[in-house]
Design a protein around this motif. Structure first.
Motif, PDB file in Angstrom:
ATOM      1  N   TRP A  46       0.833  -1.205   0.000  1.00 17.59           N
ATOM      2  CA  TRP A  46       0.000   0.000   0.000  1.00 17.59           C
ATOM      3  C   TRP A  46       0.868   1.255   0.000  1.00 17.59           C
ATOM      4  N   GLN A  47       1.847   1.290   0.905  1.00 18.69           N
ATOM      5  CA  GLN A  47       2.697   2.471   1.027  1.00 18.69           C
ATOM      6  C   GLN A  47       3.534   2.694  -0.229  1.00 18.69           C
ATOM      7  N   LEU A 100     -10.592   7.298  -3.285  1.00 17.27           N
ATOM      8  CA  LEU A 100     -10.053   5.958  -3.058  1.00 17.27           C
ATOM      9  C   LEU A 100     -11.211   4.978  -3.094  1.00 17.27           C
ATOM     10  N   SER A 101     -11.152   4.015  -3.999  1.00 18.52           N
ATOM     11  CA  SER A 101     -12.237   3.050  -4.131  1.00 18.52           C
ATOM     12  C   SER A 101     -11.681   1.636  -4.110  1.00 18.52           C
ATOM     13  N   ASP A 132      -8.623   6.801   6.166  1.00 12.27           N
ATOM     14  CA  ASP A 132      -8.057   7.949   6.878  1.00 12.27           C
ATOM     15  C   ASP A 132      -6.560   8.097   6.614  1.00 12.27           C
ATOM     16  N   GLU A 133      -5.884   6.978   6.435  1.00 14.77           N
ATOM     17  CA  GLU A 133      -4.454   7.010   6.098  1.00 14.77           C
ATOM     18  C   GLU A 133      -4.255   7.673   4.734  1.00 14.77           C
ATOM     19  N   PHE A 134      -5.159   7.396   3.814  1.00 10.38           N
ATOM     20  CA  PHE A 134      -5.122   8.016   2.491  1.00 10.38           C
ATOM     21  C   PHE A 134      -5.319   9.522   2.602  1.00 10.38           C
ATOM     22  N   GLN A 151     -12.970   9.148   9.800  1.00 11.14           N
ATOM     23  CA  GLN A 151     -13.154  10.590   9.799  1.00 11.14           C
ATOM     24  C   GLN A 151     -13.367  11.152   8.394  1.00 11.14           C
ATOM     25  N   THR A 152     -12.879  10.445   7.381  1.00  8.99           N
ATOM     26  CA  THR A 152     -12.957  10.893   5.993  1.00  8.99           C
ATOM     27  C   THR A 152     -14.321  10.533   5.399  1.00  8.99           C
TER      28      THR A 152
END
Length: 360
Positions: free
Chosen positions: A123-124, A143-144, A158-160, A232-233
């Protein structure tokens, strides 16, 4: 048809597929008004939950870039045609290939089996690659993901968001990723059994939010119903209330149906008995209960229909076609677009089967 691009630099970071090969992605560049916007789709494809099943997976496109298709068609939400994908056709569209067996999570390895569980690093590495290609300057991003990719879009949402400045519009879409901790006919949770084995096989816990871990523990925190309330997003959940994968593979697996009583029902819903339909309606009710808190947020969106399906953004027939499923006279593509661009609030929940006549 879009070519596969490998990420050679990922190897030095240990961001490798199950067999140790480097991961890859497909990208089709945007144009015009969409040239600075990005849509990322995380590929799905189930999990491997034992060392044996992961070893088998190494010899497939789900575990090795050696076996990935070198060219993929971009359809549905990835299409570059305005009459097939009216809101996102001109964006930069990317499919990040899935080869870690755990929804782009985990960070470990099994030396004896020569397995690498490096979903988090993949991912990173994927995000670093796309940021270097211009995504860092995006004005709007989405992001899907579908199925295991839909779960990944929830886990990483949220990381995105944290990758971008506050001026960038960032939202997430999960398609068929709402896997429920539901009980099968002999009252066991098949998915809980899978996750328990998975947690024993590799380190997944660090990927989960601290708040969820405090309330539920690592096993329950991989179920989206326990994750979505903490996101949160802004997020959109696209799901059928009668998910075909969960019906076939987890609600009535062979272990829960040794005499094959559910076999005909799983193949064709018209073969289901009255008691089996009642069981499915109970599953639907459980899903609606699970999303109650999530649905109260104005920033979130919902499209929960009553089709027997799994993944509805990738195929043109369900995403945006003449006979695509609709709710409140609005199809899936229009609903997602209205929510993303805030043209209207979208909180659509279908009536129970068999009322929906728009299912393909």
């Amino acid at each position: 048809m879009v070519n596969l691009t490998l990420i050679p630099s990922a190897a030095a970071k240990g961001a490798v597929c199950l067999d140790g090969t480097v991961p890859g992605y497909h990208i089709h560049r945007g144009s015009g008004s969409g040239a600075n916007n990005w849509l990322i789709q995380l590929e799905g494809g189930g999990w491997c939950n034992t060392i044996r099943s992961c070893v088998y997976r190494k010899t497939s496109r789900r575990g090795s870039s050696n076996y990935m298709e070198k060219i993929l068609p971009f359809t549905g939400i990835l299409s570059d045609k305005p009459d097939e994908n009216p809101d996102f056709y001109s964006w930069n569209r990317v499919k990040l290939r899935y080869c870690d067996g755990a929804s782009f999570t985990g960070d470990g390895q099994d030396e004896a089996a020569k397995l690498y569980f490096r979903g988090q690093r993949i991912w990173q590495a994927g995000m670093e690659e796309l940021m270097s290609l211009g995504m860092r300057n995006a004005g709007q991003v989405l992001l899907s993901g579908c199925s295991a990719g839909g779960l990944a879009s929830i886990v990483h949402c949220d990381e995105f968001r944290e990758l971008f400045p506050g001026t960038t519009k960032v939202k997430c879409l999960s398609d068929a990723g709402l896997f429920l901790d539901a009980y099968d006919p002999i009252y066991e949770s098949f998915l809980t059994i899978i996750l328990r084995k998975k947690l024993m096989a590799e380190d997944l816990k660090h990927q989960l939010t601290l708040l969820c871990l405090l309330f539920f523990g690592p096993l329950q925190c991989f179920f989206p119903q326990n994750l979505i309330s903490n996101i949160q997003t802004p997020t959109f959940l696209l799901n059928t209330a009668y998910d075909v994968w969960q019906l076939q593979a987890s609600l009535a697996p062979p272990s829960a149906d040794p005499h094959g009583n559910w076999h005909a029902c799983k193949l064709n819903k018209s073969n289901c008995s009255a008691s089996q339909i009642q069981f499915l309606q109970g599953f639907r009710n459980q899903m609606l209960d699970a999303i109650k808190g999530f649905s109260t947020s104005r920033q979130n969106g919902l499209f929960i229909n009553s089709c027997f399906a799994h993944c509805q953004t990738e195929g043109q027939d369900t995403w945006y076609g003449t006979n695509s499923p609709t709710l409140e006279n609005k199809g899936i593509a229009k609903s997602v677009g209205d929510w993303y661009f805030e043209r209207s609030e979208v909180k659509a929940i279908d009536c129970p089967y068999p009322c929906d006549k728009t299912c393909p």
